[in-house]
Design a protein around this motif. Structure first.
Motif, PDB file in Angstrom:
ATOM      1  N   PHE A  82       0.829  -1.203   0.000  1.00  0.00           N
ATOM      2  CA  PHE A  82       0.000   0.000   0.000  1.00  0.00           C
ATOM      3  C   PHE A  82       0.865   1.254   0.000  1.00  0.00           C
ATOM      4  CE2 PHE A  82      -1.756   3.456   2.561  1.00  0.00           C
ATOM      5  CZ  PHE A  82      -2.850   3.803   1.781  1.00  0.00           C
ATOM      6  N   PHE A  83       1.859   1.286   0.857  1.00  0.00           N
ATOM      7  CA  PHE A  83       2.740   2.435   0.977  1.00  0.00           C
ATOM      8  C   PHE A  83       3.428   2.737  -0.353  1.00  0.00           C
ATOM      9  CE2 PHE A  83       6.875   4.320   2.006  1.00  0.00           C
ATOM     10  CZ  PHE A  83       6.494   5.402   2.771  1.00  0.00           C
ATOM     11  N   GLN A  84       3.912   1.710  -1.036  1.00  0.00           N
ATOM     12  CA  GLN A  84       4.612   1.903  -2.305  1.00  0.00           C
ATOM     13  C   GLN A  84       3.660   2.361  -3.407  1.00  0.00           C
ATOM     14  OE1 GLN A  84       8.068   1.578  -2.826  1.00  0.00           O
ATOM     15  NE2 GLN A  84       7.494   2.676  -4.678  1.00  0.00           N
ATOM     16  N   ILE A  85       2.495   1.730  -3.509  1.00  0.00           N
ATOM     17  CA  ILE A  85       1.525   2.120  -4.539  1.00  0.00           C
ATOM     18  C   ILE A  85       1.048   3.547  -4.273  1.00  0.00           C
ATOM     19  CG2 ILE A  85      -0.779   1.669  -5.464  1.00  0.00           C
ATOM     20  CD1 ILE A  85      -0.178  -1.337  -5.041  1.00  0.00           C
ATOM     21  N   ARG A  86       0.815   3.877  -3.013  1.00  0.00           N
ATOM     22  CA  ARG A  86       0.404   5.238  -2.654  1.00  0.00           C
ATOM     23  C   ARG A  86       1.490   6.228  -3.054  1.00  0.00           C
ATOM     24  NH1 ARG A  86       1.681   8.565   1.361  1.00  0.00           N
ATOM     25  NH2 ARG A  86       0.177  10.097   2.064  1.00  0.00           N
ATOM     26  N   ASP A  87       2.744   5.903  -2.792  1.00  0.00           N
ATOM     27  CA  ASP A  87       3.851   6.767  -3.165  1.00  0.00           C
ATOM     28  C   ASP A  87       3.918   6.941  -4.687  1.00  0.00           C
ATOM     29  OD1 ASP A  87       6.344   8.257  -2.369  1.00  0.00           O
ATOM     30  OD2 ASP A  87       7.228   6.738  -3.690  1.00  0.00           O
ATOM     31  N   ASP A  88       3.738   5.860  -5.432  1.00  0.00           N
ATOM     32  CA  ASP A  88       3.726   5.935  -6.899  1.00  0.00           C
ATOM     33  C   ASP A  88       2.593   6.830  -7.383  1.00  0.00           C
ATOM     34  OD1 ASP A  88       5.851   4.172  -6.935  1.00  0.00           O
ATOM     35  OD2 ASP A  88       4.699   2.464  -7.684  1.00  0.00           O
ATOM     36  N   ILE A  90       0.939   9.273  -5.625  1.00  0.00           N
ATOM     37  CA  ILE A  90       1.172  10.653  -5.218  1.00  0.00           C
ATOM     38  C   ILE A  90       2.243  11.287  -6.103  1.00  0.00           C
ATOM     39  CG2 ILE A  90       2.155  12.069  -3.367  1.00  0.00           C
ATOM     40  CD1 ILE A  90       0.604  10.343  -1.393  1.00  0.00           C
ATOM     41  N   ASN A  91       3.204  10.506  -6.508  1.00  0.00           N
ATOM     42  CA  ASN A  91       4.291  10.988  -7.355  1.00  0.00           C
ATOM     43  C   ASN A  91       3.784  11.622  -8.647  1.00  0.00           C
ATOM     44  OD1 ASN A  91       6.575  10.246  -9.581  1.00  0.00           O
ATOM     45  ND2 ASN A  91       7.472  10.665  -7.566  1.00  0.00           N
ATOM     46  N   VAL A  92       2.635  11.163  -9.142  1.00  0.00           N
ATOM     47  CA  VAL A  92       2.111  11.715 -10.397  1.00  0.00           C
ATOM     48  C   VAL A  92       0.874  12.597 -10.203  1.00  0.00           C
ATOM     49  CG1 VAL A  92       3.041   9.859 -11.821  1.00  0.00           C
ATOM     50  CG2 VAL A  92       0.737   9.651 -10.906  1.00  0.00           C
ATOM     51  N   THR A  93       0.380  12.731  -8.977  1.00  0.00           N
ATOM     52  CA  THR A  93      -0.874  13.474  -8.796  1.00  0.00           C
ATOM     53  C   THR A  93      -0.818  14.636  -7.811  1.00  0.00           C
ATOM     54  OG1 THR A  93      -1.632  11.965  -7.066  1.00  0.00           O
ATOM     55  CG2 THR A  93      -2.290  11.447  -9.339  1.00  0.00           C
ATOM     56  N   ASP A  94       0.169  14.701  -6.945  1.00  0.00           N
ATOM     57  CA  ASP A  94       0.163  15.671  -5.856  1.00  0.00           C
ATOM     58  C   ASP A  94       1.123  16.838  -6.133  1.00  0.00           C
ATOM     59  OD1 ASP A  94       0.208  17.093  -3.471  1.00  0.00           O
ATOM     60  OD2 ASP A  94       0.364  15.316  -2.219  1.00  0.00           O
ATOM     61  N   ILE A  95       0.561  18.025  -6.286  1.00  0.00           N
ATOM     62  CA  ILE A  95       1.366  19.211  -6.586  1.00  0.00           C
ATOM     63  C   ILE A  95       2.338  19.523  -5.447  1.00  0.00           C
ATOM     64  CG2 ILE A  95       1.251  21.702  -6.988  1.00  0.00           C
ATOM     65  CD1 ILE A  95      -1.409  21.158  -8.473  1.00  0.00           C
ATOM     66  N   LYS A  96       1.913  19.343  -4.196  1.00  0.00           N
ATOM     67  CA  LYS A  96       2.814  19.581  -3.057  1.00  0.00           C
ATOM     68  C   LYS A  96       4.030  18.663  -3.131  1.00  0.00           C
ATOM     69  CE  LYS A  96      -0.769  20.948   0.212  1.00  0.00           C
ATOM     70  NZ  LYS A  96      -1.460  20.547   1.438  1.00  0.00           N
ATOM     71  N   TYR A  97       3.801  17.426  -3.506  1.00  0.00           N
ATOM     72  CA  TYR A  97       4.886  16.456  -3.646  1.00  0.00           C
ATOM     73  C   TYR A  97       5.852  16.917  -4.736  1.00  0.00           C
ATOM     74  CZ  TYR A  97       7.004  11.777  -3.871  1.00  0.00           C
ATOM     75  OH  TYR A  97       7.865  10.716  -3.835  1.00  0.00           O
ATOM     76  N   TRP A  98       5.316  17.426  -5.832  1.00  0.00           N
ATOM     77  CA  TRP A  98       6.154  17.880  -6.947  1.00  0.00           C
ATOM     78  C   TRP A  98       7.059  19.022  -6.515  1.00  0.00           C
ATOM     79  CZ3 TRP A  98       1.629  18.550 -10.959  1.00  0.00           C
ATOM     80  CH2 TRP A  98       1.099  17.297 -11.258  1.00  0.00           C
ATOM     81  N   LYS A  99       6.534  19.887  -5.652  1.00  0.00           N
ATOM     82  CA  LYS A  99       7.316  21.047  -5.220  1.00  0.00           C
ATOM     83  C   LYS A  99       8.532  20.631  -4.393  1.00  0.00           C
ATOM     84  CE  LYS A  99       3.580  24.387  -5.450  1.00  0.00           C
ATOM     85  NZ  LYS A  99       2.672  25.258  -4.707  1.00  0.00           N
ATOM     86  N   THR A 100       8.420  19.536  -3.647  1.00  0.00           N
ATOM     87  CA  THR A 100       9.542  19.094  -2.811  1.00  0.00           C
ATOM     88  C   THR A 100      10.427  18.058  -3.514  1.00  0.00           C
ATOM     89  OG1 THR A 100       8.185  17.397  -1.752  1.00  0.00           O
ATOM     90  CG2 THR A 100       8.305  19.542  -0.674  1.00  0.00           C
TER      91      THR A 100
END
Length: 125
Positions: A82-88, A90-100
C-alpha cells in the motif's frame, strides 16, 4: 536470542537491497515487470522493513504466538505494498509532492511505477 535477531535483521536488510536492486535493474534494462514481480519487489524493498519491526518483537521478550506472527506478517507486507503504490500515485498526482521532490520523480529516474505496470499488464490481457 540476540544472535537470532541479528541474523534475521541481516536477512531482512539483504532482501531490502534485493528489492531496491530489482527496481534499478528493471529501469536500466527497460523491463516492465508483471504485477506479481512488482509485488515481490515491493515486499522486499518496502514491506520487509515493516516486517523487521515484527521480527524484533517476535524474537525479543515480547511474546507473540506463531499464528499472530503470521497474521501480522501478512498485514505488514500488505502495508508495504500500500505504501509503495500510494507513493507511486502521489508521485504523479500531488502538486505539493512535486514542489519538494520534483514533477513525477519516478519518471525522471526512469522507474516503472505501479500505474505503468498495471496499465501494461492490463494491455497484454
Amino acid at each position: 536470542k540476540n544472535n537470532e535477531l541479528l541474523e534475521v535483521t541481516i536477512e531482512n536488510l539483504y532482501k531490502a537491497h534485493i528489492g531496491q536492486e530489482l527496481d534499478v535493474y528493471w529501469s536500466y534494462k527497460r523491463y516492465i515487470p508483471t504485477l506479481e514481480e512488482y509485488q515481490q519487489m515491493v515486499e522486499y524493498k518496502t514491506g520487509i522493513l515493516f516486517k523487521n519491526i515484527l521480527d524484533y518483537f517476535y524474537l525479543s521478550s515480547i511474546h507473540i504466538s506463531d499464528e499472530l506472527y503470521d497474521e501480522y506478517n501478512e498485514i505488514l507486507l500488505k502495508l508495504g505494498l500500500f505504501f509503495q503504490i500510494r507513493d507511486d500515485y502521489i508521485n504523479v498526482t500531488d502538486i505539493k509532492y512535486w514542489k519538494t521532490k520534483g514533477f513525477c520523480e519516478d519518471f525522471d529516474e526512469k522507474k516503472y511505477s505501479y500505474l505503468i505496470i498495471k496499465y501494461n499488464n492490463n494491455k497484454e490481457v
